[in-house]
Design a protein around this motif. Structure first.
Motif, PDB file in Angstrom:
ATOM      1  N   PHE A  31     147.148  10.339  71.591  1.00  0.00           N
ATOM      2  CA  PHE A  31     146.444  10.350  72.869  1.00  0.00           C
ATOM      3  C   PHE A  31     147.233   9.604  73.939  1.00  0.00           C
ATOM      4  O   PHE A  31     147.332  10.059  75.083  1.00  0.00           O
ATOM      5  CB  PHE A  31     145.064   9.708  72.695  1.00  0.00           C
ATOM      6  CG  PHE A  31     144.273   9.632  73.980  1.00  0.00           C
ATOM      7  CD1 PHE A  31     143.555  10.732  74.434  1.00  0.00           C
ATOM      8  CD2 PHE A  31     144.261   8.478  74.740  1.00  0.00           C
ATOM      9  CE1 PHE A  31     142.835  10.671  75.618  1.00  0.00           C
ATOM     10  CE2 PHE A  31     143.539   8.401  75.925  1.00  0.00           C
ATOM     11  CZ  PHE A  31     142.822   9.502  76.369  1.00  0.00           C
ATOM     12  N   GLN A  34     150.144  11.908  74.924  1.00  0.00           N
ATOM     13  CA  GLN A  34     149.689  13.146  75.561  1.00  0.00           C
ATOM     14  C   GLN A  34     149.087  12.882  76.938  1.00  0.00           C
ATOM     15  O   GLN A  34     149.353  13.621  77.895  1.00  0.00           O
ATOM     16  CB  GLN A  34     148.654  13.833  74.662  1.00  0.00           C
ATOM     17  CG  GLN A  34     148.116  15.154  75.199  1.00  0.00           C
ATOM     18  CD  GLN A  34     149.077  16.316  74.997  1.00  0.00           C
ATOM     19  OE1 GLN A  34     150.166  16.140  74.446  1.00  0.00           O
ATOM     20  NE2 GLN A  34     148.683  17.500  75.429  1.00  0.00           N
ATOM     21  N   LYS A  35     148.284  11.839  77.040  1.00  0.00           N
ATOM     22  CA  LYS A  35     147.654  11.530  78.323  1.00  0.00           C
ATOM     23  C   LYS A  35     148.696  11.141  79.366  1.00  0.00           C
ATOM     24  O   LYS A  35     148.594  11.535  80.533  1.00  0.00           O
ATOM     25  CB  LYS A  35     146.626  10.419  78.159  1.00  0.00           C
ATOM     26  CG  LYS A  35     145.845  10.118  79.437  1.00  0.00           C
ATOM     27  CD  LYS A  35     144.657   9.224  79.175  1.00  0.00           C
ATOM     28  CE  LYS A  35     143.925   8.873  80.471  1.00  0.00           C
ATOM     29  NZ  LYS A  35     143.443  10.076  81.184  1.00  0.00           N
ATOM     30  N   ASP A  39     148.843  13.541  82.533  1.00  0.00           N
ATOM     31  CA  ASP A  39     148.424  12.915  83.786  1.00  0.00           C
ATOM     32  C   ASP A  39     149.570  12.876  84.785  1.00  0.00           C
ATOM     33  O   ASP A  39     149.387  13.146  85.979  1.00  0.00           O
ATOM     34  CB  ASP A  39     147.909  11.493  83.536  1.00  0.00           C
ATOM     35  CG  ASP A  39     146.509  11.474  82.960  1.00  0.00           C
ATOM     36  OD1 ASP A  39     145.919  12.565  82.797  1.00  0.00           O
ATOM     37  OD2 ASP A  39     146.002  10.371  82.674  1.00  0.00           O
ATOM     38  N   HIS A 175     149.881   3.031  83.687  1.00  0.00           N
ATOM     39  CA  HIS A 175     148.978   3.863  82.886  1.00  0.00           C
ATOM     40  C   HIS A 175     149.077   3.498  81.405  1.00  0.00           C
ATOM     41  O   HIS A 175     148.058   3.421  80.708  1.00  0.00           O
ATOM     42  CB  HIS A 175     149.298   5.334  83.089  1.00  0.00           C
ATOM     43  CG  HIS A 175     148.726   5.889  84.356  1.00  0.00           C
ATOM     44  ND1 HIS A 175     148.895   7.211  84.733  1.00  0.00           N
ATOM     45  CD2 HIS A 175     148.001   5.323  85.341  1.00  0.00           C
ATOM     46  CE1 HIS A 175     148.287   7.422  85.889  1.00  0.00           C
ATOM     47  NE2 HIS A 175     147.736   6.292  86.265  1.00  0.00           N
ATOM     48  N   ASN A 179     145.859   2.019  79.340  1.00  0.00           N
ATOM     49  CA  ASN A 179     145.355   2.801  78.211  1.00  0.00           C
ATOM     50  C   ASN A 179     145.476   2.029  76.902  1.00  0.00           C
ATOM     51  O   ASN A 179     144.580   2.089  76.047  1.00  0.00           O
ATOM     52  CB  ASN A 179     146.104   4.129  78.107  1.00  0.00           C
ATOM     53  CG  ASN A 179     145.690   5.112  79.183  1.00  0.00           C
ATOM     54  OD1 ASN A 179     144.531   5.141  79.580  1.00  0.00           O
ATOM     55  ND2 ASN A 179     146.628   5.912  79.665  1.00  0.00           N
TER      56      ASN A 179
END
Length: 208
Positions: A31, A34-35, A39, A175, A179
């Protein structure tokens, strides 16, 4: 339907065994990567993002980025887990060795799926294990600082041409930090440092 609704309200299940911890490490690393990729690609392409997703060259570039960066995501999540394991009283060497084994097992989950080829995947696995085992030689970092050692590699492997990435490094770095902090908070809700230390430091097959 009712069971699903109740499960949603209860939130994620507690992590009580190594299988649950492995699933957490594997899924959160995927995740995180991928995010970051999606994004950033969405922000960079703006209104053309939906169209871009239909282009096969871009889809291939995203897949290459995802598999190239998956071991990097595992390194960040693994180091985050190690910090909490040490809070649970584990010795740094035992914690690092256990986290490295779990991260390697997470790579093995995707050995048949990845598109980099078996030799590149095996080399990345060796590098990942070495990276995580070496963290025993220094104090655990605050979770928000863990991505500072990895973000440049993530940024360099985004599926956007480098000429279009100028001035965006801080966005990607921040980010990753936010995260990973959210994942750490989730992990603390699903287990305790002491329980995590017991799971991570349980003897497991040697990695390499």
């Amino acid at each position: 339907m009712l069971a699903q609704a109740l499960a949603f309200l209860r939130g994620p299940a507690p992590i009580t065994d190594r299988a649950g911890l492995l699933d957490f490490i594997e899924s959160r690393a995927a995740f995180l990567v991928q995010k970051s990729i999606m994004d950033y690609s969405r922000a960079r392409s703006g209104p053309f993002f939906t169209s871009l997703l239909k282009e096969e060259p871009f889809r291939q570039a995203v897949a290459w980025s995802r598999w190239t960066l998956y071991p990097v995501g595992l390194a960040m999540v693994g180091e985050m887990v190690d910090a909490l394991v040490r809070d649970g009283g584990a010795e740094p060497a035992g914690s690092a060795r256990g986290v490295a084994g779990l991260a390697a097992a997470a790579m093995d989950v995707h050995a048949a799926d990845q598109e980099l080829g078996p030799e590149a995947w095996a080399a990345a696995r060796v590098e990942l294990v070495d990276t995580l085992e070496r963290i025993s030689g220094r104090p655990a970092k605050p979770v928000m600082d863990i991505p500072l050692a990895y973000w440049e590699r993530v940024f360099a492997n985004m599926p956007i041409h480098e000429n279009r990435r100028e001035g965006d490094s801080e966005v990607v770095r921040n980010h990753l930090r936010s995260n990973l902090c959210a994942m750490s908070a989730e992990l603390e809700k699903r287990t305790t440092p002491e329980r995590l230390a017991a799971l991570v430091c349980t003897p497991a097959p040697a990695v390499g």
